[in-house]
Scaffold this active site. Structure first.
Site, PDB file in Angstrom:
ATOM      1  N   GLU A 175       2.661   2.488  11.641  1.00  0.00           N
ATOM      2  CA  GLU A 175       2.930   1.307  10.821  1.00  0.00           C
ATOM      3  C   GLU A 175       4.420   1.030  10.675  1.00  0.00           C
ATOM      4  OE1 GLU A 175       0.880   1.657   7.093  1.00  0.00           O
ATOM      5  OE2 GLU A 175      -1.083   1.614   8.028  1.00  0.00           O
ATOM      6  N   GLU A 373      -6.775   4.175  11.544  1.00  0.00           N
ATOM      7  CA  GLU A 373      -6.919   4.368  10.097  1.00  0.00           C
ATOM      8  C   GLU A 373      -7.823   3.272   9.560  1.00  0.00           C
ATOM      9  OE1 GLU A 373      -3.475   4.571   7.503  1.00  0.00           O
ATOM     10  OE2 GLU A 373      -2.399   5.838   8.937  1.00  0.00           O
TER      11      GLU A 373
HETATM   12  C1  BG6 Z   1      -1.683   3.712   5.147  1.00  0.00           C
HETATM   13  C2  BG6 Z   1      -0.548   4.673   5.456  1.00  0.00           C
HETATM   14  O1  BG6 Z   1      -1.300   2.412   5.428  1.00  0.00           O
HETATM   15  O2  BG6 Z   1      -2.085   3.678   3.814  1.00  0.00           O
HETATM   16  C3  BG6 Z   1      -0.717   5.988   4.731  1.00  0.00           C
HETATM   17  O3  BG6 Z   1      -0.438   4.909   6.850  1.00  0.00           O
HETATM   18  C4  BG6 Z   1      -1.068   5.772   3.270  1.00  0.00           C
HETATM   19  O4  BG6 Z   1       0.456   6.752   4.860  1.00  0.00           O
HETATM   20  C5  BG6 Z   1      -2.350   4.926   3.204  1.00  0.00           C
HETATM   21  O5  BG6 Z   1      -1.239   6.977   2.590  1.00  0.00           O
HETATM   22  C6  BG6 Z   1      -2.848   4.684   1.789  1.00  0.00           C
HETATM   23  O6  BG6 Z   1      -1.865   4.149   0.986  1.00  0.00           O
HETATM   24  P1  BG6 Z   1      -1.987   3.976  -0.590  1.00  0.00           P
HETATM   25  O7  BG6 Z   1      -0.744   3.255  -0.954  1.00  0.00           O
HETATM   26  O8  BG6 Z   1      -3.217   3.209  -0.863  1.00  0.00           O
HETATM   27  O9  BG6 Z   1      -2.074   5.321  -1.195  1.00  0.00           O
END
Ligand code: BG6
Length: 473
Positions: A175, A373
């Site tokens: 990202e 992801e």
């Molecule tokens: C993703 C990232 O976009 O979101 C991760 O790659 C991150 O590093 C994940 O932990 C969740 O993010 P958040 O802000 O909801 O805890």
């Protein structure tokens, strides 16, 4: 593809060899921040000066203790059906001064992790950068500095030489637009700069660093594939009115195609260049930059998908003299009746994953990719603990299943999707949100020596992987 269905219970079977697993990152899981020679990243530094910027003042020193518990964790990956797992190497652990000596203790650690994964039939996917600039490199200007690009490429080549005999899937960045947005535009992450032009420089330099790392990979003849992981947020207009459609196109250019096009097609979208040129926001492009981008397309794309972006035409003009922000060109649109994850405030819209698949199939040469992801963060999961002592996260199972139905449809229609990785394996430290929202298949108990307990979703994920799919009903 085996795609049997019967009248009552639709079955969703995936292609043989489809990757099932999850994604994580070094800084969010390893802990041991100041152990065995590691030096601070921007996160350690920022926490040291402003701990209150982090949820409940929880910082990155220990995170989920993967550094000391990786063997146990890899057994849990097996128990939750992993055939592959992505994490990241921490630059600040491997080369603590950014350039120069390699930390032998870090080499031992990453070797052990890779070997342990392979010994358990879990394929390691390795990412090189997950928002974690070493502080000594930030002091040199971070991604605004050309010197840092060269240091990163040296670090990447070091990783390929050290681990390329066993790691077959490499990713230069996770990202990369997030540090641009969060650190240089929206005042969310250190160094908290708000300046579009500096952000555009950071973006361009990141893409040059990426392309040079791909070039180094090819020169070293590493036996494997290299790519990048992008968070794609497809843009949908409020209506088919021309002004709304144009607004969505601009948002797409800025937030998706700014990275997607150069890494796949080797060039920036022409209409994005026009937008920046008109406002004198173009970064300095040095001789050789465009050639290295053009000559080093990726082998494989990782797609992180969480939410769409909905926009409408700008309703009120921006007062003259305000420093430029993307939102000067469109307004966010809250779609009535949208489904939302209240803990994160993100819309949940499963079929968007299918739209992404069709876009890659039709507009990006059907490039091989995987869902790198996708996941659901929930606050206060303890309330779902059952009498047997584990968290019954049916909402997460449903979330995964509903997305996979669309992945399945995309596959049937010819998308070149190779796997699905959930965010994430084990609850982890998530930047300024720290441990607020839990995403894991496995729970971590921070009050109890990092005790790990598989959630209901983790058990379900194993059957999903073993059956290479699922049946509904
Ligand atoms: C993703 C990232 O976009 O979101 C991760 O790659 C991150 O590093 C994940 O932990 C969740 O993010 P958040 O802000 O909801 O805890």
């Amino acid at each position: 593809m085996d795609n049997k269905t019967n009248r009552t219970s639709p079955e969703y079977r995936f292609p043989q060899g489809f990757w099932w697993g999850s994604a994580a990152s070094g800084p969010q899981t390893e802990g041991a921040a100041d152990q065995d020679g590691r030096k601070p990243s921007i996160w350690d530094y920022w926490y040291s000066i402003e701990p209150n910027c982090f949820h409940n003042d929880v910082g990155p020193e220990n995170t989920s203790n993967f550094y000391h518990m990786f063997k146990e964790d890899i057994q849990l990956m097996k128990e939750t059906g992993h055939t592959s797992f992505r994490t990241s190497i921490q630059w600040s652990r491997l080369i603590p001064d950014g350039v120069g000596d390699v930390n032998e203790k870090a080499v031992t650690f990453y070797n052990q992790v890779i070997d342990e994964l392979l010994a358990n039939d879990i394929e390691p996917f390795m990412n090189l950068y997950h928002f974690d600039m070493p502080m000594c490199m930030q002091e040199k200007g971070g991604w605004e500095s050309r010197e840092v690009i060269e240091a990163y490429v040296n670090y990447a080549a070091t990783c390929f030489r050290l681990f390329g005999d066993r790691v077959k899937h490499w990713f230069t960045f996770n990202e990369p637009i997030v540090p641009v947005e969060a650190s240089y535009l929206y005042d969310l992450h250190y160094p908290n700069v708000v300046d579009f032009k500096r952000g555009a420089t950071v973006a361009h330099h990141t893409i040059v660093a990426h392309a040079k790392a791909v070039e180094a990979f090819k020169k070293l003849n590493v036996d494997g594939k290299i790519g990048i992981i992008l968070n794609l947020t497809p843009s949908y207009p409020r209506s088919q009115d021309a002004a709304d459609v144009k607004a969505a196109h601009i948002a797409d250019l800025i937030f998706n195609r700014s990275f997607l096009d150069p890494v796949t097609k080797g060039e920036y979208p022409k209409d994005l260049i026009e937008i920046l040129k008109d406002r004198e926001l173009l970064p300095i492009v040095e001789p050789g930059d465009l050639a290295v981008i053009r000559d080093n397309p990726i082998d494989i794309l990782g797609v992180n998908y969480y939410q769409p972006r909905r926009v409408k035409a700008k309703e009120q003009s921006v007062p003259a003299g305000n420093p430029f922000m993307p939102e000067h060109l469109f307004d966010p649109y809250i779609m009535p009746g949208r489904k939302i994850n209240p803990h994160r405030g993100w819309e949940i819209c499963e079929e968007v994953i299918y739209d992404i698949m069709m876009d890659i199939r039709d507009n990006y040469g059907n490039l091989p990719f995987f869902i790198s992801e996708n996941g659901m963060g929930v606050e206060g999961e303890e309330k779902f603990r059952n009498e047997a002592g584990f968290i019954e996260d049916d909402y997460r199972i449903e979330f995964i299943q509903e997305h996979l139905k669309w992945v399945h449809k995309g596959l049937q229609e010819g998308a070149n999707c190779l796997g699905y990785h959930l965010w994430t394996f084990i609850d982890n430290w998530s930047w300024t949100n720290a441990y607020k929202n839990r995403y894991g298949l496995v729970e971590v108990d921070l009050q109890n020596n990092y005790k790990r307990t598989i959630k209901k979703s983790g058990r379900w994920y194993k059957t999903l992987a073993e059956n290479n799919g699922f049946t509904v009903g």
